[in-house]
Design an enzyme around this catalytic site. Structure first.
Site, PDB file in Angstrom:
ATOM      1  CD  GLU A 180     -39.812 -16.011 -58.743  1.00 39.77           C
ATOM      2  OE1 GLU A 180     -38.860 -15.834 -59.444  1.00 39.77           O
ATOM      3  OE2 GLU A 180     -40.254 -17.051 -58.120  1.00 39.77           O
ATOM      4  CE  LYS A 206     -35.401 -17.002 -61.049  1.00 43.41           C
ATOM      5  NZ  LYS A 206     -36.192 -15.942 -59.928  1.00 43.41           N
ATOM      6  CD  GLN A 207     -37.500 -21.402 -60.609  1.00 46.88           C
ATOM      7  OE1 GLN A 207     -36.876 -21.923 -59.815  1.00 46.88           O
ATOM      8  NE2 GLN A 207     -38.262 -20.544 -60.467  1.00 46.88           N
TER       9      GLN A 207
HETATM   10  O1  IFM Z   1     -38.955 -19.543 -54.796  1.00 50.77           O
HETATM   11  C1  IFM Z   1     -37.637 -19.778 -55.018  1.00 50.77           C
HETATM   12  C2  IFM Z   1     -38.624 -18.941 -56.550  1.00 50.77           C
HETATM   13  O2  IFM Z   1     -38.330 -20.181 -57.641  1.00 50.77           O
HETATM   14  C3  IFM Z   1     -36.742 -18.557 -57.380  1.00 50.77           C
HETATM   15  N1  IFM Z   1     -36.247 -17.322 -56.724  1.00 50.77           N
HETATM   16  C4  IFM Z   1     -35.694 -17.864 -55.188  1.00 50.77           C
HETATM   17  C5  IFM Z   1     -36.821 -17.975 -54.576  1.00 50.77           C
HETATM   18  C6  IFM Z   1     -35.916 -18.767 -53.287  1.00 50.77           C
HETATM   19  O3  IFM Z   1     -35.282 -19.858 -53.632  1.00 50.77           O
END
Ligand code: IFM
Length: 691
Positions: free
Chosen positions: A420, A519-520
Site C-alpha cells: 500500500e 510494505k509487504q
Molecule cells: O489488510 C491489511 C493490509 O494488507 C495492510 N494494512 C492493514 C490491513 C488490516 O490488517
C-alpha cells in the site's frame, strides 16, 4: 516498528500450583502450550488481547476483576457493528465480577484447556479465578472464583446487555450462582436480525449451562480441548519455543470451531477494537485457508459471510459504473464499503486513505478463498450454495473494469496492490494475476456445468485473462510489481533501518512512494496463492528481488515470507520470519497489541508451518507433500483435516509418514500420480509409497 521489551514467557509444562479442581493441568497442557505473564496493570490493555477468550460468536477481552476502573470495552458479538459509514464493532461492559478486593499476581492462558487463570493475592490468602469460552457451546463463556459471599448487587440473576447494531443486534445474558465461598458466572451472547431473535438465541444458549457447577464446566472443557488437540497435534522437536507458539496460533484458530452460520472475522477477531473490527482480505487469504485445514465448518461460515453480501457487492459495482460484483476493501454488517477516507497518523497529520477506492484485489481474494475451502473439503457444495455465482459475478466485474489498448493488450489501471506504499498504480502484477485467475476459474465453473454464465461469457473471460498484462520478464524471470516500478529510486530496506519498520512513518509517504521500498509481500503473494499459474523459476527470482526491498511495515508480511522462503527451499532463512510472525502478538512487536490480536499473522503463521515447512500441497487430485525443514528441527508433526478425514503428517529428516483416519487420495512422484486411496503412506523425499 518500536520494540517494547519482551514481556511474555512461554512455559512448557506446569503443575506446580495447587489449582482448584476445575482448573487442574491437563495432559495437553503438560505437553506444552502454557502462556504465563506477571499481572502488570501498565500492560493491561495488551494482555487483555493476548489473554482474550472467545469463539466465533462472542469474544471477551481479559481484564482483572480487581481493576479499579474496569474497561467498558470488554465483550463483543461477531458481526454486530454500529452505524455506517463508521461501522465500528460494538463493545459491551464486563460480564464477570469487577471491583473484587485483592491484587493481581499473575496470568496464565492454558491453550490445552482454553482456560485463563488469574492468581490473586487476597486478605484471606491467594486464590485463582478461572474464565473460558465454553468449548462446544457457541457464544457461552464462564467465570469462576471467590463469591465475596454475595451475588453482585447491581446484577440480577439474569442480566441483559444489548448491543444495538446496524442490521444485526447483539444480546448478552448472564447468570450467577453462589455456592459457599465460590461463585460461578455463566454468560451467553448471540446476534440476530432484531433484539427478540438475539435474546431468544442468547437465552437458549444460557439455558443449557446456567446451573452447571464450576467442576462440571471445567471437566467438560478439558475433555473437549483434549479431543481437539489429540486430533490436531503439533510437534517441533528441537524448537519447543516455536512449538508452543505455533500451538498458540492453532489454539486461536480452533477457538473458531464454535460459530454461528455466518462468521464475520475482523482483522483483530473479537479480541480488540483495532481496525474497527472490519473484515479485510486478512480473513479470506490469511485466516480462512488456515481455518479450513483445522475447523472446516468455521471456514464455511466465513465463506457464508461473503456469500450473503453478494447482492450488496452487485450494488457496489453498479454504483461505481461496473458490471458484476465489487466487494468492499473493508466490510462490516451490510457489505457496503466502510473503509474510512482519511486517517490520523501517530504524529497527528491527517492523511487520505484510498484503499476503499482502489484496493480491488479483495474480490479475487474471496474467490480464491472459496476455492481453497473447496480443495480442503474436496466438495463442490460451496459452489452450489452460491460460490459459483459469486465467482462469476466477480469475473464480470474484472471484465468490465479492465481496459483494452489498441494493440489488444488488457490492463487494470489505477489500483492499489497489497503493497500500500504505492497508490494509484497501473497493472499491479498481483491484482492482474489474481483477476486473470478469477476469470479463468469462472470460465471453468461455467464449462463444468454451473449455470452462472453463458459459454460466450466463458470464452470472453478466458480471452481477457490471456491478454491481461502480467509484468513478467522472461530474461530476469521476475515480475515487475507494477508498470514503472523498476524506474523508481532503488532503495533497499536494510539501508534505512533493520526491518520490520513502517517506512511511510519513518520517511514520509511521498518519499516512500517514489522509491522501491515496499510494505509487504505483493508479487510474492502470488507464489503462495497461485504457484501453478506462474513461470517456473520465478519464485526465486522474485524473492531475491523483492525481499531486500520489503520493510515488513505490515504485520501480514513476516508470515508470508516465512512460507515463501520455505517453499523456495530456504527453510533456514524462513525461520527468521517465522519466529518474527510468532512473536508478533506474544511480544507485541508492533506496539499495537492493545487493538487486538493480528489474525492474519495467526493464520499466516499456521499456513507457513503447514504449507511452508511441513510442505502440505493441495492439488486438484489430492494431497501432495514437499517438506522443507530448517536445521535444528527434529521430528515435526502437524495434524489437520482433509476431505473430512483427520490426517497427521510426520516429517523426520528426509522421511515422512502420513496417517489418515480413513483412506484419502494423495499425489506424489514426477510426473504426479494419484495413489489409490488408503490411510497410510511413506514419503521418501520424492514420492509417496503405500504402506
Ligand atoms: O489488510 C491489511 C493490509 O494488507 C495492510 N494494512 C492493514 C490491513 C488490516 O490488517
Amino acid at each position: 516498528m518500536a520494540r517494547p521489551p519482551a514481556t511474555s514467557v512461554d512455559r512448557v509444562g506446569t503443575g506446580t500450583r495447587s489449582l482448584p479442581s476445575a482448573a487442574r493441568p491437563t495432559a495437553a497442557e503438560q505437553s506444552g502450550g502454557l502462556l504465563a505473564f506477571d499481572d502488570d496493570a501498565r500492560r493491561a490493555s495488551v494482555d487483555a488481547a493476548r489473554l482474550a477468550i472467545g469463539d466465533g460468536c462472542v469474544g471477551s477481552r481479559t481484564y482483572s476483576e480487581c481493576a479499579s476502573e474496569p474497561s467498558d470495552q470488554v465483550v463483543a458479538v461477531a458481526g454486530v457493528y454500529g452505524e455506517e459509514p463508521e461501522a465500528r464493532l460494538l463493545w459491551g461492559s464486563p460480564w464477570f465480577p469487577v471491583g473484587l478486593s485483592g491484587k493481581g499476581l499473575s496470568w496464565e492462558l492454558d491453550v490445552g484447556t482454553g482456560e485463563v487463570r488469574h492468581r490473586l493475592e487476597r486478605s484471606r490468602g491467594p486464590v485463582t479465578t478461572v474464565r473460558a469460552a465454553a468449548a462446544g457451546h457457541p457464544g457461552v463463556q464462564y467465570w469462576w472464583g471467590p463469591s465475596d459471599g454475595r451475588v453482585q448487587s447491581d446484577r440480577p440473576e439474569a442480566a441483559l446487555a444489548i448491543l444495538s447494531g446496524d442490521g444485526r443486534h447483539g444480546v448478552i445474558v448472564v447468570a450467577e450462582q453462589v455456592d459457599g465461598d465460590e461463585k460461578t458466572v455463566v454468560m451467553a451472547g448471540a446476534a440476530g436480525s432484531d433484539f427478540r431473535a438475539a435474546r431468544r438465541a442468547a437465552d437458549a444458549r444460557l439455558a443449557g449451562l446456567r446451573s452447571r457447577s464450576a467442576t462440571d464446566l471445567g471437566g467438560s472443557q478439558r475433555r473437549r480441548w483434549s479431543d481437539r488437540w489429540s486430533r490436531r497435534p503439533v510437534e517441533i522437536s528441537g524448537d519447543r519455543r516455536a512449538e508452543a507458539r505455533v500451538r498458540f496460533a492453532l489454539f486461536r484458530l480452533l477457538c473458531l470451531l464454535d460459530h454461528d452460520d455466518e462468521l464475520a472475522l475482523g482483522a483483530r477477531g473479537l479480541t480488540g477494537p483495532g481496525y474497527r473490527g472490519h473484515v479485510f482480505w486478512d480473513t479470506d487469504v490469511f485466516v480462512l485457508p488456515a481455518v479450513a485445514s483445522v475447523a472446516p465448518t468455521a471456514a464455511r461460515a466465513m465463506v457464508e459471510y461473503r456469500l450473503r453480501r453478494l447482492d450488496t457487492a452487485r450494488h457496489n459495482a453498479e454504483a461505481s459504473g461496473f458490471a458484476g460484483a465489487r466487494f468492499p476493501w473493508e466490510s462490516a454488517a451490510s457489505g457496503s464499503e466502510v473503509t474510512p477516507t482519511e486517517g490520523r497518523r501517530p504524529d497527528g497529520e491527517t492523511v487520505p486513505i484510498r484503499t476503499g477506492e482502489l484496493e480491488l484485489h479483495i474480490g479475487a481474494d474471496i474467490c480464491w478463498a472459496i476455492e481453497q475451502y473447496r480443495r480442503w473439503t474436496r466438495s463442490d457444495e460451496v459452489l452450489t450454495a452460491g460460490g459459483a455465482e459469486l465467482t462469476a459475478e466477480v469475473a464480470r466485474f474484472w471484465a468490465s473494469r479492465a481496459t483494452r489498448d489498441p494493440d489488444g493488450s488488457v490492463h487494470l489501471r489505477g489500483v492499489i496492490g497489497p503493497d500500500e506504499y504505492h497508490e494509484d498504480v497501473d497493472d499491479n502484477a498481483f491484482t492482474n494475476a489474481m483477476a486473470a485467475w478469477t476469470l479463468r476459474r469462472a470460465a471453468e465453473i461455467v464449462t463444468r456445468g454451473w449455470r452462472v454464465g453463458t459459454d460466450r461469457e466463458a470464452v470472453a473471460w478466458r480471452e481477457v485473462a490471456e491478454r491481461l498484462a502480467t509484468g513478467y520478464d522472461p530474461t530476469t524471470r521476475r515480475h515487475e510489481q507494477f508498470a514503472g516500478y523498476d524506474q523508481l529510486q532503488p532503495v533497499l530496506a536494510e539501508s534505512v533501518a533493520p526491518p520490520p519498520y513502517p517506512a511511510d512513518l519513518l520517511l514520509g509517504r511521498t518519499q516512500v512512494a517514489g522509491s522501491q521500498l515496499i510494505k509487504q509481500a505483493d508479487v510474492l503473494m502470488l507464489h503462495a496463492m497461485i504457484p501453478a499459474d506462474l513461470p517456473a523459476g520465478s519464485l526465486s527470482a522474485d524473492l531475491d528481488h523483492y525481499l531486500p526491498r520489503t520493510t515488513h511495515g505490515s504485520s501480514l508480511s513476516p508470515a508470508s515470507h516465512a512460507e515463501l522462503l520455505a517453499r523456495a527451499g530456504r527453510p533456514d532463512a524462513a525461520r527468521h520470519w517465522f519466529d518474527l510472525a510468532l512473536a508478533m502478538d506474544l511480544d507485541d512487536l508492533t506496539g499495537t497489541g492493545a487493538g487486538g490480536l493480528h489474525y492474519a499473522t495467526i493464520g499466516g503463521a499456521w499456513q507457513a508451518f503447514l504449507h511452508g515447512f511441513v510442505g502440505v500441497r493441495l492439488t486438484s487430485d489430492g494431497l501432495g507433500l514437499c517438506p522443507s525443514i530448517p536445521a535444528g528441527w527434529g521430528r515435526v508433526v502437524a495434524g489437520f483435516v482433509y476431505a473430512g478425514v483427520d490426517v497427521q503428517v510426520e516429517v523426520d529428516g528426509d522421511r515422512a509418514w502420513l496417517h489418515a483416519s480413513e483412506p484419502i487420495a494423495v499425489v506424489g512422484g514426477d510426473p504426479p500420480t494419484v495413489l489409490t486411496p488408503t490411510a497410510r503412506f511413506d514419503w521418501n523425499g520424492r514420492e509417496w509409497r503405500r504402506r
